[in-house]
Design an enzyme around this catalytic site. Structure first.
Site, mmCIF file in Angstrom:
data_model
loop_
_atom_site.group_PDB
_atom_site.id
_atom_site.type_symbol
_atom_site.label_atom_id
_atom_site.label_comp_id
_atom_site.label_asym_id
_atom_site.label_seq_id
_atom_site.Cartn_x
_atom_site.Cartn_y
_atom_site.Cartn_z
ATOM 1 N N ASP A 67 -9.373 -6.915 8.267
ATOM 2 C CA ASP A 67 -9.849 -6.399 9.279
ATOM 3 C C ASP A 67 -10.638 -5.001 8.800
ATOM 4 O O ASP A 67 -11.340 -4.198 9.680
ATOM 5 C CB ASP A 67 -8.936 -5.819 10.443
ATOM 6 C CG ASP A 67 -7.788 -5.142 9.974
ATOM 7 O OD1 ASP A 67 -7.856 -4.733 8.729
ATOM 8 O OD2 ASP A 67 -6.879 -4.772 10.822
ATOM 9 N N SER A 68 -10.689 -4.782 7.342
ATOM 10 C CA SER A 68 -11.224 -3.606 6.811
ATOM 11 C C SER A 68 -12.556 -3.762 6.872
ATOM 12 O O SER A 68 -13.541 -2.881 6.664
ATOM 13 C CB SER A 68 -10.903 -3.620 5.264
ATOM 14 O OG SER A 68 -10.927 -4.822 4.752
ATOM 15 N N ASP A 106 -7.021 -11.316 9.001
ATOM 16 C CA ASP A 106 -6.110 -10.394 9.670
ATOM 17 C C ASP A 106 -6.224 -10.603 10.936
ATOM 18 O O ASP A 106 -7.207 -10.747 11.844
ATOM 19 C CB ASP A 106 -6.964 -9.154 9.220
ATOM 20 C CG ASP A 106 -5.989 -8.367 8.272
ATOM 21 O OD1 ASP A 106 -4.803 -8.622 8.151
ATOM 22 O OD2 ASP A 106 -6.754 -7.339 7.541
ATOM 23 N N LYS A 136 -2.539 -12.843 8.923
ATOM 24 C CA LYS A 136 -1.920 -11.472 8.331
ATOM 25 C C LYS A 136 -1.928 -10.506 9.246
ATOM 26 O O LYS A 136 -2.593 -10.380 10.184
ATOM 27 C CB LYS A 136 -2.508 -10.984 7.218
ATOM 28 C CG LYS A 136 -1.913 -9.554 6.881
ATOM 29 C CD LYS A 136 -2.300 -9.017 5.319
ATOM 30 C CE LYS A 136 -3.499 -8.225 5.406
ATOM 31 N NZ LYS A 136 -3.474 -6.824 6.243
ATOM 32 N N GLU A 138 0.197 -6.619 10.520
ATOM 33 C CA GLU A 138 0.755 -5.253 10.217
ATOM 34 C C GLU A 138 2.124 -5.013 10.769
ATOM 35 O O GLU A 138 2.026 -5.543 12.049
ATOM 36 C CB GLU A 138 -0.093 -4.144 10.271
ATOM 37 C CG GLU A 138 -1.276 -4.360 9.255
ATOM 38 C CD GLU A 138 -2.318 -3.097 9.313
ATOM 39 O OE1 GLU A 138 -2.041 -2.080 10.004
ATOM 40 O OE2 GLU A 138 -3.465 -3.393 8.831
ATOM 41 N N GLU A 205 1.146 -1.851 0.657
ATOM 42 C CA GLU A 205 0.126 -1.172 0.564
ATOM 43 C C GLU A 205 0.140 0.214 0.515
ATOM 44 O O GLU A 205 1.018 0.738 1.223
ATOM 45 C CB GLU A 205 -1.009 -1.348 1.648
ATOM 46 C CG GLU A 205 -2.209 -0.377 1.678
ATOM 47 C CD GLU A 205 -3.464 -0.504 2.575
ATOM 48 O OE1 GLU A 205 -3.049 -1.570 3.160
ATOM 49 O OE2 GLU A 205 -4.352 0.051 2.434
HETATM 50 O O1 KIV Z 1 -7.897 -5.272 5.798
HETATM 51 C C1 KIV Z 1 -7.622 -5.358 4.519
HETATM 52 O O2 KIV Z 1 -8.782 -5.446 3.855
HETATM 53 C C2 KIV Z 1 -6.203 -5.342 4.187
HETATM 54 C C3 KIV Z 1 -6.313 -5.137 2.576
HETATM 55 C C4 KIV Z 1 -6.574 -3.754 2.380
HETATM 56 C C5 KIV Z 1 -4.787 -5.513 2.240
HETATM 57 O O3 KIV Z 1 -5.346 -5.391 4.896
#
Ligand code: KIV
Length: 290
Positions: A67-68, A106, A136, A138, A205
């Protein structure tokens, strides 16, 4: 030998030459850690587009549609505004561009925290619409029942502890976590809770190194570090960061290239040639048939 792609217009799929290895599976990744020891560290990078996935795929075990992409692609101030629709669109592109790596998507903020049922609906949508193999999310112990709910229903889950960017409004900054004993203990116990709930991998992280090592030793899941430790079971970075697309990055990023500089040089040349009317030249123009 570098990989080339031929578009199959009947399926809209770009087929690579040479033929890629078979796509890795979650159990194959899990088997790499035996008796607490990982022989072959997991190579993971983020990807948001089909072309980037094509370039990364032969060299990675897992591609993360992070989600970056909120900041990297959309210029958003954080990952908080990222939507399920964005993740599904980019996830599908990355699956189309990859053949070998496990694609992990994510779960965006707000799509899973309310209940395990909400998480299942969101995760199932992502897997159905994209063809990705895992999601994924959090959070630590509070998310363990959700991780169990998903894994027991056929959805492989990667956890994410330590610095959790979706919690920026609680954390207040993106500084490294685990500097107090209480915070360090909490990160390790969060990872253990996710591991017991069935997460097959856990991203750790932005933590001080001893915590990353303690987590890696405490869990059976593959621990993927980012700003963590070389002793983790694998590493992940944001691809645009490690390629040097941004001037400012976190301290833990190693820039393997200076893509911003490469692009600037190329665009300067283009601009000069357009202004001087030397582009397009004869090589790039169509001559009429004689
Ligand atoms: O969103 C993302 O790119 C991430 C990584 C930094 C692990 O969660």
């Amino acid at each position: 030998m570098s990989t080339t792609y031929t578009l199959d217009t009947s399926t809209s799929r770009a087929n690579p030459t040479p033929a890629p290895m078979k796509r890795l599976t979650v159990p194959a990744i899990q088997r790499r850690k035996a008796g607490g020891v990982t022989d072959m560290p997991v190579v993971m990078l983020t990807a948001y587009t089909a072309r980037m996935a094509q370039l990364l795929d032969p060299h990675c075990d897992m591609l993360l549609v992070g989600d970056s992409l909120g900041q990297v692609i959309y210029g958003l101030p954080s990952t908080v505004p990222v939507t399920l629709e964005m993740m599904a669109a980019h996830g599908a592109a990355v699956v189309r561009g990859s053949y070998h790596s496990i694609v992990v998507i994510d779960m965006p903020f707000g799509s899973y925290e309310a209940s395990p049922e909400q998480a299942f609906a969101s995760a199932a949508r992502l897997l159905k619409e994209t063809g990705a193999a895992a999601v994924k999310l959090e959070g630590g112990a509070a998310m363990a029942p959700t991780v169990r709910f998903l894994t027991e229903r056929g959805i492989p889950v990667v956890g994410h502890v330590g610095l959790t960017p979706q919690a920026i409004n609680i954390l207040g900054s993106y500084a490294a976590r685990g500097r107090s004993d209480a915070e360090a203990d909490k990160i390790v116990s969060d990872a253990v809770a996710l591991d017991k709930a069935g997460a097959f991998a856990i991203v750790v992280e932005g933590v001080v190194e001893p915590i990353a090592i303690a987590v890696t030793e405490a869990v059976a899941a593959m621990v993927i570090g980012i700003g963590a430790s070389a002793q983790c079971d694998g590493q992940v970075l944001v691809t645009e960061d490690m390629l040097g697309l941004f001037e400012r990055t976190a301290r833990f990023v190693k820039k393997y290239e200076n893509l911003a500089g490469v692009i600037e040089t190329a665009v300067k040349s283009y601009s000069a040639e357009v202004t001087a009317r030397s582009f397009p030249s004869a090589d790039q123009t169509y001559a009429p048939k004689d």
